[in-house]
Scaffold this active site. Sequence first.
Site, short mmCIF file in Angstrom:
data_model
loop_
_atom_site.label_atom_id
_atom_site.label_comp_id
_atom_site.label_asym_id
_atom_site.label_seq_id
_atom_site.Cartn_x
_atom_site.Cartn_y
_atom_site.Cartn_z
CE1 TYR A 109 -48.69 22.14 -65.57
CE2 TYR A 109 -50.46 22.31 -63.96
CZ TYR A 109 -49.93 21.75 -65.11
OH TYR A 109 -50.66 20.81 -65.80
CD GLU A 197 -49.48 20.69 -68.88
OE1 GLU A 197 -49.57 19.65 -68.23
OE2 GLU A 197 -48.57 20.90 -69.70
#
Length: 391
Positions: A109, A197
């Site tokens: 991530y 993101e």
Amino acid sequence: MKIHEYQAKELLVRYGIPVPPGEMTDNPEEASEVAKSIGGGMWAIKAQIHAGGRGKSGGVRLARNLTEVSEHAKAILGMNLVTPQTGPEGQLVRKIYIESGVDIVREFYLGMVLDRSAEMPVLMLSPEGGMEIEKVAAETPDKIIKICVDPLIGLKKFHIFEAGCKLGLNKDEIKELYVFAKGLYDLYTGLDASIVEINPLVLTKEGRFIALDAKIVFDDNALFRHNEVADMRDFYEEEPAETEAGKYGLSYVKLDGNVGCMVNGAGLAMTTMDVIKLVGGEPANFLDVGGSASAETVAKGFEIILNDPNVKVIFVNIFGGIVRCDRIANGILEAIYGTEINIPIIVRLDGTNAPEALEILKKAGNPNIITSDRLSAGARLAVQLAAGGEK
Ligand code: GDP
Ligand code: MN
């Protein structure tokens, strides 16, 4: 403002971040042609909606041949996708993104948001990315590496060297990770984003990093500086009432409760919602009619609130600072004149000309209008009536 994954990936590429080749389409008949032109032997068919959690809800499917591409495209386009982020009503899928499939070795991530307490953007990295990121954040938050980036210094190699070592990456991988982090930081600052993101950021079988998913949220207040970004807006993905309110300078956010709120000023609107919750109720919306609310904006506010079938009572909480309360009182009467409002409206007006305003409302003699001179008492009454209680 949110944008779709396919648009976010376009922006990532502009900032030097590699993504798999792909193309958006809204036509299921075209899907296999699109896949063929992308090439390769595996494709991901991905629902384009402004909500995450698609993978777990059937909105992301892998195809190993063109027939499967076509089948998945037909299944996903037009479906009502329900994910933990869409709410129970789900979201209609109008577009899909078809991209070349990737053989995943590891999922990371990588994200950037503003850390308000540090007063700096913070880069976040997790060795366990992908669909379980919420679980990682909730159960093992220590695994998430956070690096605050001083905007006066910018993102430097040492930031990423430290993070890369913690993730157990080798020198070449760290170098590549830097390209991603730098691109992310430049996009975040350059386009006035509030969230960027990449989840998952994937390490492939060939030992390369690639961005498999992308989510970007922009600061609405800076959109005027980025016309190109503003043009990416997809009104289909937004709450129609919120768009309508925006046209009249009202900020409206739909919520799930039954107490409609009409307030002037964002701070007072938040306070009003807090007090409603405190006395055991649930607000149906946030609505700020603006510091200089007029009879027209009040009328529009009523219309928008009343379009929500969950609303059982309206709580008007207006402080007359710039605006005079007597004007608002007349505005309320005008707004409901001729309409069939048969739910209670609790009105708390305070500030300039408040006594005159209360007089006007009393004189009008509308049994649905109940005045209150206290925020807490007004909120309590609203919640009680919304729950089916007596006046
Ligand atoms: P989200 O669930 O809405 O965040 O959608 P994502 O785009 O992140 O996709 C969900 C998951 O699907 C990813 O975490 C991957 O595990 C998987 N996925 C997406 N694209 C591919 C692909 O090309 N190959 C493989 N093997 N898995 C993929
Ligand atoms: Mn994702």
